[in-house]
Design a protein around this motif. Structure first.
Motif, PDB file in Angstrom:
ATOM      1  N   GLU A 195     -45.643   0.818  -2.669  1.00 18.10           N
ATOM      2  CA  GLU A 195     -44.266   0.322  -2.706  1.00 18.10           C
ATOM      3  C   GLU A 195     -43.434   0.850  -1.535  1.00 18.10           C
ATOM      4  OE1 GLU A 195     -43.265  -2.076  -4.750  1.00 18.10           O
ATOM      5  OE2 GLU A 195     -45.315  -2.076  -5.522  1.00 18.10           O
ATOM      6  N   GLY A 196     -44.072   0.904  -0.366  1.00 13.16           N
ATOM      7  CA  GLY A 196     -43.345   1.267   0.843  1.00 13.16           C
ATOM      8  C   GLY A 196     -43.456   2.711   1.259  1.00 13.16           C
ATOM      9  N   SER A 197     -44.243   3.525   0.552  1.00  9.98           N
ATOM     10  CA  SER A 197     -44.270   4.965   0.815  1.00  9.98           C
ATOM     11  C   SER A 197     -45.680   5.519   0.734  1.00  9.98           C
ATOM     12  CB  SER A 197     -43.375   5.680  -0.217  1.00  9.98           C
ATOM     13  OG  SER A 197     -43.425   7.078  -0.054  1.00  9.98           O
ATOM     14  N   VAL A 198     -45.959   6.507   1.609  1.00  6.47           N
ATOM     15  CA  VAL A 198     -47.211   7.259   1.584  1.00  6.47           C
ATOM     16  C   VAL A 198     -46.873   8.718   1.292  1.00  6.47           C
ATOM     17  CG1 VAL A 198     -49.129   8.124   2.985  1.00  6.47           C
ATOM     18  CG2 VAL A 198     -48.430   5.729   3.167  1.00  6.47           C
ATOM     19  N   ASP A 199     -47.616   9.331   0.366  1.00  9.23           N
ATOM     20  CA  ASP A 199     -47.402  10.726  -0.011  1.00  9.23           C
ATOM     21  C   ASP A 199     -48.133  11.635   0.975  1.00  9.23           C
ATOM     22  OD1 ASP A 199     -47.076  13.199  -1.154  1.00  9.23           O
ATOM     23  OD2 ASP A 199     -48.069  12.713  -3.053  1.00  9.23           O
ATOM     24  N   LEU A 200     -47.381  12.329   1.842  1.00  9.66           N
ATOM     25  CA  LEU A 200     -47.984  13.196   2.851  1.00  9.66           C
ATOM     26  C   LEU A 200     -48.396  14.549   2.274  1.00  9.66           C
ATOM     27  CD1 LEU A 200     -45.513  12.519   5.808  1.00  9.66           C
ATOM     28  CD2 LEU A 200     -47.782  11.521   5.473  1.00  9.66           C
ATOM     29  N   ARG A 201     -47.907  14.884   1.084  1.00 11.78           N
ATOM     30  CA  ARG A 201     -48.266  16.172   0.481  1.00 11.78           C
ATOM     31  C   ARG A 201     -49.606  16.129  -0.245  1.00 11.78           C
ATOM     32  NH1 ARG A 201     -42.518  18.572  -1.961  1.00 11.78           N
ATOM     33  NH2 ARG A 201     -41.626  19.099   0.089  1.00 11.78           N
TER      34      ARG A 201
END
Length: 663
Positions: free
Chosen positions: A195-201
């Motif tokens: 939904e438009g976002s990638v989790d970098l953590r």
């Protein structure tokens, strides 16, 4: 790493002291329309990336504003972000800094606020078009609350980009997300990541991102920011590349070699050396689409000031590393500090430019460092274009530590910043106190290592050349940068004796504390100034901040002038010659001008590129610890600066974006 997150034993009344301690801290798209009477295009000249071009020259061909008329600049418009409302009830204001440089494409300015909000405004009028709030939770543990900008895809001149989906704005957030927004609407693009976002953590840990990612072709490359000196085995400082259309991971590169066969593996010695963290890239990554290269400025491994658990040269930490953008493979590396013990992160964006040598134009990268060293390297090979020599440096006397016997120095270019230590004070008593302090500490010049008795480090960990970085004028051949001149005091305390060591020592109690868990030593860091009822008194000679121009062809300094002031000129008439600590960089234009804010006195200034003479200065609503930018729209050139004050420096906070133009 980044600026610091520490356990501090500092009383609230010493907030200014605490904040200083925590600061450890060319392709230009031109769209021409019909010519106007002054010779400028009536269309637009954009500023499409953080440094204008992807290689960070921060040069504009605009010259409508020039040395003959710059004094006529007036405010065109002022925009308020409303950011201060976000801080209420969170404590974020103590760490917040509006350090963004807007980008301008298609007549719209795009920028980020300290809490990673993204705002689009009309470049001619300053009217808001849209804003996007990623809703970062500000009560979590955050080392920094800042964001230096956003990135645009596709880039203006990168012919390797494709997709035909319209422009996207990318923001990498404080809470470790990479978000893609529609440039027209500000809405997240649902086909990117989740939904438009990638989790970098995910799979890495509690990282933040404070700098705009690099865009090259259909790839977006992002580093990370993390706190310093808390523990030995900190998060891994991986650099990762994602597909700009889908958010799929393309490659990941760890600056610290983890297994035999990795580049530099044999330069990390000790039973737990490969458990070291950080060496991350928190500053700006540069890109060269033509050569399929990205240039990664890496930082010191964790912790900054003790390396007994990671003996050896420590490649590729504290280095500039060229990676193949399509694969993430190392093409070359150049280490600026061997076995870094000084928090000498590569904080400045690697600057890509064409260097003339023996009548030939050579693709080059300029590397500016906190040590005040400037290295000029071949962009394709990493080999020095100007001589670099290894020089002997002092040895450590800390049990368990082994310093590198030599460090690299530019052999022909001047060394910038505080290279020699002297005592200074407003009064004879102040100077005597400064001399006593120096005499009680270890100092053997540049690269004096940390010690148990306490060492003075010059330049300190806020520069030399800091994250504000450099700009380059291809017309004059001058490399221009602002510089800090502040010495740090570093003391290592045996962990088992910590309480006894600081019990009756007020100076140590006030100093910044880094626990350095997993090592035998706790860090105490302070700086060469004193504080009393008069406020802050510096203990090394002015100027404490300067603007410098280097003539690379001559290997000489063209000029150096004080930048701003820190002390009240009505009480100290000489203060304007004493300069100011500064954070944020400069830009240069074809109008023969260098624009810079950065200083603590809250002014935006223009200097003459040729000789450094001050041409114009104007007070801002609050201080601007950010880099300005310039563009042309509807036949008018604008100069824009984000002015938000600085929570850690204790200056007044604000939420202003201010644009100037000729009447």
């Amino acid at each position: 790493m980044s600026l610091s997150i520490f356990t501090c034993f500092i009383a609230p009344q010493h907030r200014f002291l605490k904040t200083i301690l925590l600061l450890a801290l060319s392709s230009i798209r031109i769209v021409f329309g019909q010519s106007t009477a002054n010779g400028q295009a009536s269309g637009s000249v954009e500023w499409p990336a953080y440094g204008n071009d992807a290689g960070g020259m921060r040069f504009s061909p605009l010259k409508q504003i020039n040395t003959t008329n710059v004094k006529q600049l007036t405010v065109a418009w002022t925009f308020r972000t409303g950011e201060l409302e976000n801080y209420k009830g969170t404590g974020a204001a103590e760490k917040a800094a509006f350090e963004a440089t807007p980008v301008m494409v298609d007549g719209t300015l795009f920028f980020s606020t300290p809490t990673s909000r993204v705002i689009a405004i009309d470049a001619a009028t300053g009217q808001k078009k849209w804003d996007y709030d990623p809703d970062v939770y500000l009560r979590q543990e955050l080392s920094e609350i800042t964001s230096r900008g956003v990135s645009v895809w596709p880039t203006a001149t990168d012919k390797t980009a494709s997709g035909g989906t319209g422009k996207r704005i990318f923001i990498a957030t404080l809470d470790g997300r990479l978000i893609a927004l529609d440039a027209k609407t500000g809405k997240p693009i649902s086909s990117f990541g989740k939904e438009g976002s990638v989790d970098l953590r995910q799979g890495v840990g509690n990282i933040s991102v404070t700098s705009p990612p690099a865009v090259i072709g259909n790839t977006i490359v992002v580093g990370s920011s993390m706190g310093d000196n808390y523990r030995f085995n900190y998060e891994r400082g991986v650099v990762r590349a994602y597909d700009v259309l889908t958010g799929a991971l393309r490659w990941s590169w760890d600056p610290i070699p983890r297994k035999k066969g990795d580049v530099g593996f044999d330069t990390w010695k000790g039973d737990v050396a490969t458990q070291t963290g950080a060496a991350n890239a928190w500053s700006i990554i540069s890109a060269d689409a033509e050569r399929d290269l990205v240039f990664i400025p890496t930082t010191s491994p964790s912790p900054d000031y003790y390396g007994g658990e990671r003996l050896g040269q420590n490649l590729c930490a504290s280095s500039i590393v060229a990676l193949r953008a399509s694969t993430g493979k190392i093409v070359w590396h150049f280490q600026t500090v061997h076995h870094d013990l000084w928090d000498y992160d590569n904080a400045a964006q690697p600057l890509l430019f064409m260097f003339t040598q023996n009548g030939k134009q050579i693709p080059a990268v300029a590397v500016g460092t906190k040590m005040g060293h400037v290295f000029i390297l071949n962009r394709e090979t990493g080999k020095p274009l100007l001589p670099v020599e290894e020089r002997p440096v002092p040895k450590s006397n800390v049990p368990g530590e082994e310093t590198s016997p030599t460090q690299p120095f530019p052999a022909t270019l001047p060394l910038l910043g505080l290279q020699k230590l002297e005592a200074w004070g407003l009064t004879p008593d102040d100077k005597a106190a400064a001399q006593r302090k120096i005499s009680a500490l270890r100092y053997e010049g540049v690269f004096t290592p940390p010690s148990l008795e306490g060492s003075i480090i010059t330049p300190g960990n806020v520069g030399g050349i800091h994250w504000g970085g450099m700009c380059y004028d291809p017309e004059s051949g001058l490399l221009i940068t602002n510089v800090n001149r502040l010495a740090a005091v570093i003391r290592l305390l045996e962990r088992e004796k910590l309480a006894a060591s600081v019990k009756n020592d007020q100076e140590l109690l006030r100093a910044e504390t880094g626990m350095q868990l997993g090592t035998p030593y706790v860090l105490k860091r302070s700086y060469m100034f004193s504080r009393d009822e008069r406020g802050i008194t510096m203990q090394t000679p002015p100027p404490w901040g300067t603007l410098v121009a280097l003539n690379l062809q001559k290997g000489a300094m063209a000029w150096e002038v004080p930048l701003g002031f820190m002390m009240d000129p009505t009480k100290h008439p000489e203060a304007k010659q004493w300069g100011s600590l500064n954070f944020g960089g400069a830009i240069v234009t074809s109008g023969g001008l260098v624009f810079v804010a950065a200083s603590l006195d809250g002014h935006l200034r223009a200097f003459k590129t040729q000789d450094g003479s001050l041409q114009w200065e104007v007070p801002l609503p609050v201080s601007a610890q950010a880099t300005p930018m310039t563009y042309q729209v509807d036949g008018k050139q604008y100069v824009v600066i984000a002015a938000g004050g600085h929570g850690k420096l204790g200056t007044k906070l604000g939420d202003y974006v201010v644009a100037y133009r000729l009447p």
